[in-house]
Design an enzyme around this catalytic site. Sequence first.
Site, PDB file in Angstrom:
ATOM      1  N   ARG A  72     -25.267  -1.845  -9.061  1.00  0.00           N
ATOM      2  CA  ARG A  72     -26.059  -2.953  -8.513  1.00  0.00           C
ATOM      3  C   ARG A  72     -25.625  -4.255  -9.178  1.00  0.00           C
ATOM      4  NH1 ARG A  72     -30.567  -3.191 -10.406  1.00  0.00           N
ATOM      5  NH2 ARG A  72     -30.582  -1.307 -11.664  1.00  0.00           N
ATOM      6  N   TYR A 200     -21.522  -0.068  -2.160  1.00  0.00           N
ATOM      7  CA  TYR A 200     -21.959   0.986  -3.082  1.00  0.00           C
ATOM      8  C   TYR A 200     -23.446   0.906  -3.451  1.00  0.00           C
ATOM      9  CZ  TYR A 200     -22.147   4.158  -7.088  1.00  0.00           C
ATOM     10  OH  TYR A 200     -22.472   5.175  -7.958  1.00  0.00           O
ATOM     11  N   GLY A 201     -24.064   2.045  -3.444  1.00  0.00           N
ATOM     12  CA  GLY A 201     -25.357   2.250  -4.080  1.00  0.00           C
ATOM     13  C   GLY A 201     -26.460   1.316  -3.618  1.00  0.00           C
ATOM     14  N   LYS A 209     -33.662   0.546  -3.000  1.00  0.00           N
ATOM     15  CA  LYS A 209     -34.241  -0.521  -3.812  1.00  0.00           C
ATOM     16  C   LYS A 209     -34.652  -1.724  -2.967  1.00  0.00           C
ATOM     17  CE  LYS A 209     -34.335   1.900  -7.361  1.00  0.00           C
ATOM     18  NZ  LYS A 209     -33.357   2.339  -8.260  1.00  0.00           N
ATOM     19  N   HIS A 229     -41.209   1.817  -9.218  1.00  0.00           N
ATOM     20  CA  HIS A 229     -39.964   2.474  -9.635  1.00  0.00           C
ATOM     21  C   HIS A 229     -40.318   3.700 -10.479  1.00  0.00           C
ATOM     22  CE1 HIS A 229     -35.730   1.883 -11.649  1.00  0.00           C
ATOM     23  NE2 HIS A 229     -35.702   2.797 -10.718  1.00  0.00           N
ATOM     24  N   SER A 251     -33.634   1.833 -14.881  1.00  0.00           N
ATOM     25  CA  SER A 251     -32.487   2.562 -14.347  1.00  0.00           C
ATOM     26  C   SER A 251     -31.716   3.269 -15.466  1.00  0.00           C
ATOM     27  CB  SER A 251     -31.560   1.585 -13.627  1.00  0.00           C
ATOM     28  OG  SER A 251     -32.297   0.914 -12.626  1.00  0.00           O
ATOM     29  N   ALA A 252     -31.322   4.495 -15.173  1.00  0.00           N
ATOM     30  CA  ALA A 252     -30.556   5.319 -16.116  1.00  0.00           C
ATOM     31  C   ALA A 252     -31.277   5.529 -17.443  1.00  0.00           C
ATOM     32  CB  ALA A 252     -29.148   4.751 -16.332  1.00  0.00           C
ATOM     33  N   CYS A 253     -32.601   5.677 -17.382  1.00  0.00           N
ATOM     34  CA  CYS A 253     -33.392   5.949 -18.592  1.00  0.00           C
ATOM     35  C   CYS A 253     -34.171   7.252 -18.493  1.00  0.00           C
ATOM     36  CB  CYS A 253     -34.327   4.788 -18.876  1.00  0.00           C
ATOM     37  SG  CYS A 253     -33.448   3.322 -19.435  1.00  0.00           S
ATOM     38  N   GLY A 254     -33.814   8.122 -17.544  1.00  0.00           N
ATOM     39  CA  GLY A 254     -34.354   9.474 -17.604  1.00  0.00           C
ATOM     40  C   GLY A 254     -35.353   9.895 -16.545  1.00  0.00           C
ATOM     41  N   LYS A 255     -35.495   9.157 -15.438  1.00  0.00           N
ATOM     42  CA  LYS A 255     -36.469   9.579 -14.417  1.00  0.00           C
ATOM     43  C   LYS A 255     -36.042  10.890 -13.749  1.00  0.00           C
ATOM     44  CE  LYS A 255     -36.367   5.744 -12.133  1.00  0.00           C
ATOM     45  NZ  LYS A 255     -35.485   5.085 -13.106  1.00  0.00           N
ATOM     46  N   ASN A 257     -34.132  13.189 -14.791  1.00  0.00           N
ATOM     47  CA  ASN A 257     -34.223  14.297 -15.744  1.00  0.00           C
ATOM     48  C   ASN A 257     -35.659  14.738 -15.971  1.00  0.00           C
ATOM     49  OD1 ASN A 257     -31.568  15.188 -17.297  1.00  0.00           O
ATOM     50  ND2 ASN A 257     -31.345  13.091 -16.560  1.00  0.00           N
ATOM     51  N   ASP A 280     -37.384   8.693  -8.200  1.00  0.00           N
ATOM     52  CA  ASP A 280     -37.035   7.268  -8.388  1.00  0.00           C
ATOM     53  C   ASP A 280     -38.089   6.286  -7.900  1.00  0.00           C
ATOM     54  OD1 ASP A 280     -34.931   5.513  -9.390  1.00  0.00           O
ATOM     55  OD2 ASP A 280     -34.639   4.862  -7.330  1.00  0.00           O
ATOM     56  N   SER A 373     -21.328   6.608 -12.024  1.00  0.00           N
ATOM     57  CA  SER A 373     -20.968   7.483 -10.896  1.00  0.00           C
ATOM     58  C   SER A 373     -22.189   8.332 -10.550  1.00  0.00           C
ATOM     59  CB  SER A 373     -19.777   8.371 -11.267  1.00  0.00           C
ATOM     60  OG  SER A 373     -20.044   9.129 -12.426  1.00  0.00           O
ATOM     61  N   ARG A 374     -22.304   8.692  -9.282  1.00  0.00           N
ATOM     62  CA  ARG A 374     -23.550   9.336  -8.841  1.00  0.00           C
ATOM     63  C   ARG A 374     -23.324  10.443  -7.827  1.00  0.00           C
ATOM     64  NH1 ARG A 374     -28.695   6.310  -9.987  1.00  0.00           N
ATOM     65  NH2 ARG A 374     -28.047   4.703 -11.453  1.00  0.00           N
TER      66      ARG A 374
END
Length: 597
Positions: A72, A200-201, A209, A229, A251-255, A257, A280, A373-374
Amino acid sequence: MQALTSNQNVLKWINQIVSLTNPSEVMWIDGSDEQLNKLRNEGCSTGELKQLNKEKYPGCYYHKSHSNDVARMEDRTFICSREKENAGPNNNWMSPDDAYELGREIFKNSMIGRTMYVIPYSMGPIGSPFSKVGFEITDSIYVVLSMNIMTRIGQKALDVLGDSNDFVRGVHSKCTLDLNNRYIFHFPEDNTIWSCNSAYGGNVLLGKKCFALRIASYQGWKEGWMAEHMLILGIENPKKEVKYVAAAFPSACGKTNLAMLIPPEIYRKKGYKVWTVGDDIAWLRIKEDGTLWAINPEAGFFGVAPGTSKKSNYNAMMSTMKDTIFTNVVYNLDDDTIWWEKFDDNPPENGLDWKGNPWNGKKSQEKGAHPNSRFTAPARNCPSISSEWESPNGVPISAFIFGGRRAKTAPLVYQSRNWQHGVFVGSILASETTAAATGKVGVVRRDPMAMLPFCGYNMGDYFAHWLNMGKKINNAPKIFHVNWFRTNEDGEFLWPGFGENFRILEWILRRCDKEVDAEVSPIGYLPKVQDIKLEGLNISHKQLENLLTIDCESWLEDVAGIEEFYKKFGSKIPEELSKELNTLKNNLNNYLSSIVA
Ligand code: GTP
Ligand code: SPV
Ligand code: MN
């Protein structure tokens, strides 16, 4: 091609965009397998997609985006409200007139020689009172196939829309991928999103989003609901009762998981289970009886690949075994499979890295997969998917959890004193930046409710909306804060995280059920050390105490940062939150002087 609807609001708008972008053809996406298969084949023939090994990854594809287009772009993302104040200091702003004009210049003839795809889609289960319809016009097959995984596309969305004018108008064109002309414009007052020069994304999957958070948060403010979020998960106890919690981490903090976690063995043996509802985004509404319910508006997971393994997130790995698109990961030329950092201990020797260059994982010092990458995987693939995940009524929420990546300062877990204090705790959320957005990684920034990049209006009004919702909710969810990312002097994580986070979820539920006492602290309620179960973990009570300490000096530094952050919003900051900030400051100072005395 024949339009799939006779809705004049839709047809008129599409004709305008056709005149502007000038495609060679218009294709309505009906969502049929036949049509999607044609597009998959076409994507493979142009090299946009590669089909993966049909035995190991049936229905799966590999895709690589341009190397300057891998996350993003927050500095290219705009809220174009009529009044600048309504975008707030939390957003980049451009006037709607200027943004439409610039957008028209860029979109003009951008689809010459290309097919324009018209994707009708529903955010939320078809026909649910929570759900909303959007359209994405795009010139990217990758976007069509990704939207098919992430949302509910095709005729069924058109059927629920009927002749209504209540839909979000999304326009996306790759144009030339020119970085200098890349923009993601949101017009909340017009239900409109324009995105150009990215592929992308979150920049281009406009249901995610752009709609489900930026536009929807604005709609929720106007209509009395919330778009957050947040992941949603259900915790089943040995009596087979299920309680649901929603958690907001940046973002990228563990949701993803946390949403898919597998409880430690001691809990599994007793019969505890975790069910995934969403990973998410949550849309939340108050029912007639005053209770708060949530749906996951998405239908798939757009999850961070690196770090995901059978060990760290088994359910995510299983979700990607079929019908999945992988983007910017390593391609294994030997067997047409994929790989990323921590996937397993056996990186391919004959691979392509995320830039498409030859890559030998046994020798190379460079990372093979891009850190952002996703995988794009259907939620229905997930072994832990909740039986309620498509329930039109949603699930009732017992607790909210906020969390971020903090090497110091934030303790493993604490609870707010009440709703107002909980809103304050959400508003002071801070986290180290990650690769999910372009820019520096690892810098602490304030990210209230993990919504800083996603709130489609003035965040001062957003805070007031949270406070107002609390007044209307009966039995409001209890609000907590967690931090899985505290480190020691060597920068190593002090808490094992992942599945072990269940131990904290258990404490949270016991607090909700008033089954356990807590320590009063300057920042809120802390667990008593003996109430966090450590059985089966290689962690001492002393280490747990460390994870729960509050360093007043560093908290007071945070207070100074919060004051500065609040100041940007001027009188938009609700008085209740300024009061809470004062209370926090006084509590910390009193505590400090009591230690000294
Ligand atoms: P978005 O999709 O960007 O919104 O990210 P997310 O919040 O869903 O984060 P995700 O679960 O994908 O995790 C991001 C990264 O954090 C991955 O590399 C994970 O391995 C790592 N991570 C997740 N949970 C934990 C944890 O409890 N402890 C530690 N140390 N790392 C974690
Ligand atoms: C995030 O960055 O929070 C994501 C990925 O979930 S994206 O869809 O790119 O926004
Ligand atoms: Mn996210």
